[in-house]
Design a protein around this motif. Sequence first.
Motif, PDB file in Angstrom:
ATOM      1  N   ILE A 282     -84.558 107.747 -28.052  1.00  0.00           N
ATOM      2  CA  ILE A 282     -84.378 107.195 -29.431  1.00  0.00           C
ATOM      3  C   ILE A 282     -83.132 107.481 -30.014  1.00  0.00           C
ATOM      4  O   ILE A 282     -82.173 106.816 -30.541  1.00  0.00           O
ATOM      5  CB  ILE A 282     -85.397 107.234 -30.278  1.00  0.00           C
ATOM      6  CG1 ILE A 282     -85.235 106.347 -31.542  1.00  0.00           C
ATOM      7  CG2 ILE A 282     -85.794 108.686 -30.907  1.00  0.00           C
ATOM      8  CD1 ILE A 282     -85.360 104.685 -31.017  1.00  0.00           C
ATOM      9  N   ARG A 283     -82.826 108.971 -29.894  1.00  0.00           N
ATOM     10  CA  ARG A 283     -81.571 109.336 -30.267  1.00  0.00           C
ATOM     11  C   ARG A 283     -80.079 108.822 -29.713  1.00  0.00           C
ATOM     12  O   ARG A 283     -79.088 108.172 -30.465  1.00  0.00           O
ATOM     13  CB  ARG A 283     -81.421 111.022 -30.440  1.00  0.00           C
ATOM     14  CG  ARG A 283     -80.272 111.555 -31.261  1.00  0.00           C
ATOM     15  CD  ARG A 283     -80.132 113.092 -31.270  1.00  0.00           C
ATOM     16  NE  ARG A 283     -79.009 113.409 -32.149  1.00  0.00           N
ATOM     17  CZ  ARG A 283     -78.487 114.395 -31.874  1.00  0.00           C
ATOM     18  NH1 ARG A 283     -78.978 115.591 -30.986  1.00  0.00           N
ATOM     19  NH2 ARG A 283     -77.138 114.870 -32.720  1.00  0.00           N
ATOM     20  N   MET A 406     -70.938 106.104 -25.522  1.00  0.00           N
ATOM     21  CA  MET A 406     -72.170 105.409 -25.360  1.00  0.00           C
ATOM     22  C   MET A 406     -72.338 105.816 -23.585  1.00  0.00           C
ATOM     23  O   MET A 406     -73.456 105.824 -23.326  1.00  0.00           O
ATOM     24  CB  MET A 406     -71.762 104.184 -25.717  1.00  0.00           C
ATOM     25  CG  MET A 406     -73.132 103.167 -25.313  1.00  0.00           C
ATOM     26  SD  MET A 406     -73.277 102.645 -23.354  1.00  0.00           S
ATOM     27  CE  MET A 406     -71.867 102.032 -23.011  1.00  0.00           C
ATOM     28  N   SER A 407     -71.231 105.574 -22.902  1.00  0.00           N
ATOM     29  CA  SER A 407     -71.470 105.785 -21.428  1.00  0.00           C
ATOM     30  C   SER A 407     -72.113 107.051 -21.159  1.00  0.00           C
ATOM     31  O   SER A 407     -72.726 107.109 -19.972  1.00  0.00           O
ATOM     32  CB  SER A 407     -70.190 105.388 -20.506  1.00  0.00           C
ATOM     33  OG  SER A 407     -69.135 106.531 -20.815  1.00  0.00           O
ATOM     34  N   GLU A 408     -72.057 108.024 -21.888  1.00  0.00           N
ATOM     35  CA  GLU A 408     -72.167 109.481 -21.391  1.00  0.00           C
ATOM     36  C   GLU A 408     -73.771 110.090 -22.265  1.00  0.00           C
ATOM     37  O   GLU A 408     -74.130 110.880 -21.455  1.00  0.00           O
ATOM     38  CB  GLU A 408     -71.270 110.209 -22.124  1.00  0.00           C
ATOM     39  CG  GLU A 408     -69.832 110.325 -21.331  1.00  0.00           C
ATOM     40  CD  GLU A 408     -68.514 110.975 -22.215  1.00  0.00           C
ATOM     41  OE1 GLU A 408     -67.812 111.434 -21.371  1.00  0.00           O
ATOM     42  OE2 GLU A 408     -68.834 111.303 -23.525  1.00  0.00           O
ATOM     43  N   ILE A 409     -74.072 109.259 -23.089  1.00  0.00           N
ATOM     44  CA  ILE A 409     -75.294 109.805 -23.627  1.00  0.00           C
ATOM     45  C   ILE A 409     -76.772 109.115 -23.104  1.00  0.00           C
ATOM     46  O   ILE A 409     -77.713 109.796 -23.401  1.00  0.00           O
ATOM     47  CB  ILE A 409     -75.288 109.627 -25.365  1.00  0.00           C
ATOM     48  CG1 ILE A 409     -75.059 107.824 -25.618  1.00  0.00           C
ATOM     49  CG2 ILE A 409     -74.136 110.187 -26.062  1.00  0.00           C
ATOM     50  CD1 ILE A 409     -75.361 107.538 -26.929  1.00  0.00           C
ATOM     51  N   PHE A 410     -76.556 108.072 -22.398  1.00  0.00           N
ATOM     52  CA  PHE A 410     -77.644 107.465 -21.997  1.00  0.00           C
ATOM     53  C   PHE A 410     -78.012 108.158 -20.735  1.00  0.00           C
ATOM     54  O   PHE A 410     -77.374 108.215 -19.826  1.00  0.00           O
ATOM     55  CB  PHE A 410     -77.602 106.141 -21.742  1.00  0.00           C
ATOM     56  CG  PHE A 410     -77.785 105.024 -23.090  1.00  0.00           C
ATOM     57  CD1 PHE A 410     -78.874 105.100 -23.798  1.00  0.00           C
ATOM     58  CD2 PHE A 410     -76.628 104.448 -23.418  1.00  0.00           C
ATOM     59  CE1 PHE A 410     -78.887 104.305 -25.067  1.00  0.00           C
ATOM     60  CE2 PHE A 410     -76.611 103.575 -24.406  1.00  0.00           C
ATOM     61  CZ  PHE A 410     -77.638 103.601 -25.479  1.00  0.00           C
ATOM     62  N   PRO A 411     -79.451 108.656 -20.548  1.00  0.00           N
ATOM     63  CA  PRO A 411     -79.940 109.057 -19.072  1.00  0.00           C
ATOM     64  C   PRO A 411     -79.698 107.848 -18.306  1.00  0.00           C
ATOM     65  O   PRO A 411     -79.607 106.828 -18.502  1.00  0.00           O
ATOM     66  CB  PRO A 411     -81.191 109.380 -19.299  1.00  0.00           C
ATOM     67  CG  PRO A 411     -81.628 109.600 -20.987  1.00  0.00           C
ATOM     68  CD  PRO A 411     -80.377 108.349 -21.556  1.00  0.00           C
ATOM     69  N   ILE A 412     -79.587 108.533 -16.826  1.00  0.00           N
ATOM     70  CA  ILE A 412     -79.146 107.582 -15.854  1.00  0.00           C
ATOM     71  C   ILE A 412     -80.181 106.382 -15.519  1.00  0.00           C
ATOM     72  O   ILE A 412     -79.933 105.167 -15.353  1.00  0.00           O
ATOM     73  CB  ILE A 412     -78.999 108.314 -14.401  1.00  0.00           C
ATOM     74  CG1 ILE A 412     -78.403 107.321 -13.580  1.00  0.00           C
ATOM     75  CG2 ILE A 412     -80.184 108.966 -13.941  1.00  0.00           C
ATOM     76  CD1 ILE A 412     -78.016 107.990 -12.300  1.00  0.00           C
ATOM     77  N   LYS A 465     -72.679 113.889 -38.609  1.00  0.00           N
ATOM     78  CA  LYS A 465     -74.083 114.260 -38.973  1.00  0.00           C
ATOM     79  C   LYS A 465     -74.662 113.887 -37.446  1.00  0.00           C
ATOM     80  O   LYS A 465     -75.945 114.711 -37.053  1.00  0.00           O
ATOM     81  CB  LYS A 465     -74.787 113.480 -40.097  1.00  0.00           C
ATOM     82  CG  LYS A 465     -74.255 114.010 -41.334  1.00  0.00           C
ATOM     83  CD  LYS A 465     -74.546 115.354 -41.552  1.00  0.00           C
ATOM     84  CE  LYS A 465     -74.308 115.769 -43.122  1.00  0.00           C
ATOM     85  NZ  LYS A 465     -74.482 117.264 -43.369  1.00  0.00           N
ATOM     86  N   VAL A 466     -74.660 112.946 -36.876  1.00  0.00           N
ATOM     87  CA  VAL A 466     -75.603 112.436 -35.634  1.00  0.00           C
ATOM     88  C   VAL A 466     -74.906 112.552 -34.323  1.00  0.00           C
ATOM     89  O   VAL A 466     -75.708 112.870 -33.298  1.00  0.00           O
ATOM     90  CB  VAL A 466     -75.932 111.053 -36.113  1.00  0.00           C
ATOM     91  CG1 VAL A 466     -76.829 110.580 -34.765  1.00  0.00           C
ATOM     92  CG2 VAL A 466     -76.511 110.643 -37.185  1.00  0.00           C
ATOM     93  N   VAL A 467     -73.597 112.326 -34.205  1.00  0.00           N
ATOM     94  CA  VAL A 467     -73.080 112.214 -32.657  1.00  0.00           C
ATOM     95  C   VAL A 467     -72.696 113.686 -32.438  1.00  0.00           C
ATOM     96  O   VAL A 467     -71.922 114.360 -32.834  1.00  0.00           O
ATOM     97  CB  VAL A 467     -71.813 111.365 -32.985  1.00  0.00           C
ATOM     98  CG1 VAL A 467     -71.044 111.211 -31.581  1.00  0.00           C
ATOM     99  CG2 VAL A 467     -72.242 110.015 -33.383  1.00  0.00           C
ATOM    100  N   PRO A 468     -72.908 113.996 -31.108  1.00  0.00           N
ATOM    101  CA  PRO A 468     -72.683 115.369 -30.554  1.00  0.00           C
ATOM    102  C   PRO A 468     -71.341 115.288 -29.789  1.00  0.00           C
ATOM    103  O   PRO A 468     -71.035 114.219 -29.428  1.00  0.00           O
ATOM    104  CB  PRO A 468     -73.716 115.388 -29.604  1.00  0.00           C
ATOM    105  CG  PRO A 468     -73.982 114.112 -29.188  1.00  0.00           C
ATOM    106  CD  PRO A 468     -74.143 113.190 -30.232  1.00  0.00           C
TER     107      PRO A 468
END
Length: 490
Positions: A282-283, A406-412, A465-468
């Motif tokens: 969800i994050r 976006m391309s980096e944060i989603f699991p494969i 606050k939210v994005v690493p």
Amino acid sequence: MEQGKDVERGETSSNQEELEQPFIRRRKVVAHEDDGSGKELQNESIGMVLLSTGVAVCGSFQFGICVGYSAPTQSAIRKDLNLSLAEYSTFGSILSIGAVLGAITSGKIADFLGRKGAMRVSSVICIIAWLAIYFSQGALSLDTGRFLTGYGIAAFSYVVPVFIAEIAPKNLRGGLATLNQLFIVTGGSFAFIVGTIINWRALALIATVPCLILLLGVCLVPESPRWLAKVGRDKEFEVALQTLRGNNADISDEMTEIQEFIATVNSLPKASILDLFQSRNIRAVIIGVGLMVFQQFAGINGVQFYASETFKSAGVSSKIGTIAYACLQVPITLVGALLMDKTGRRVLVMVSAAGMFVGCMLAGTSFSLKGQGLLLDWVPIIAVSGVLIYVAFFSIGMGAGPWVIMSEIFPIDIKGVGGSLVVLVNWSGAWIVSYTYNFLMRWSSPGTYFLYSAVCLLTILFVAKVVPETKGKTLEEIQASLNPDRRQSI
């Protein structure tokens, strides 16, 4: 849409690199042997890759022309076809509706017909669309053509970066992938500049040229070896890979890697939209969707689609303002590409949003001064400065940054469905902004830009606050930072 913009590039290159890692072997390429002919053989192998990339980015150039077309042509089209503001706003924004449909279907087309087949289909659709615009005598034909261009460029936005990622050697993939965004910006700048010189019908006719070049060019280059391997066309797969790597290259190791990669991908479970809303994902969804919402609702498509009229309403020559806009985009986009891996994604996006805030405040202030009859000699200078600062800072970070993150944060296992969701959100936001921009400007020109400036401030807060920060981290480390209580295997 600056589109800058491609989800699937990130998905494809990231997926490939993740899955290929266990299978990496030392490749025996004759071009690298110390026999005195290495340089010649290396050039031979790179040549076909560069030609194939050059053909593909004709689609990216077409993307830019479609997005940039409405800005320099607004006054002439409205006058020649006697269109109301609402009718022209429909024309400007209906591209995004076509793009939403294209985004949904382009992946299936590219998987069914192949990468070259999808580019052919998109080219034909765009040519038909531009001819419909060229021959338009009223709103219906005009809107039909614009809708079809939207569909065509959405398909290009998927298949071009995917094709480039699948044909390029790993050491060249990143550099070649940046050509997609560069040619999108270049195409937009071309439309802005040429549109101030020739009439809108002639520009529509010229816009068919990149598609004609692409249709001819795909006859000269091989299909994506990865797609051929995926659909089981093994002989053609080997021939295509040999053509791309050079006749004297030993491709046996790379063939094995690709085949094992395809087998691994096929073994992964198919993710559904519901999987996005599991606690572990969800994050990532909030970050991906949130960045796309802020990117669009900061107003970029409204500012870009109707730039010439914005300059005119501020008392600036629309030609001068539009040309300055166009000339600024390309070099600034190059700077942003160089900074992305140096400063980090998070910092660059926040700096970009801060600069956009300043630009919006300046543009809003110029319209406010004009409305009150104050400092009228300064109003055009402040307006142009504000819009150009806004565009420059968007191009340097907010254009490409959200797509990279976006391309980096989603699991494969959910990258495909997650990417589809954010593309849908992005194009939907693009339609809303491009349709409402003219109405907001009629309601209150300063209020429009002050509204966009507020979104820019919210963007900074959201990212802080939210994005690493994802720069320099493995995908495993990114997943661990998103889910600190449970390490996520990818």
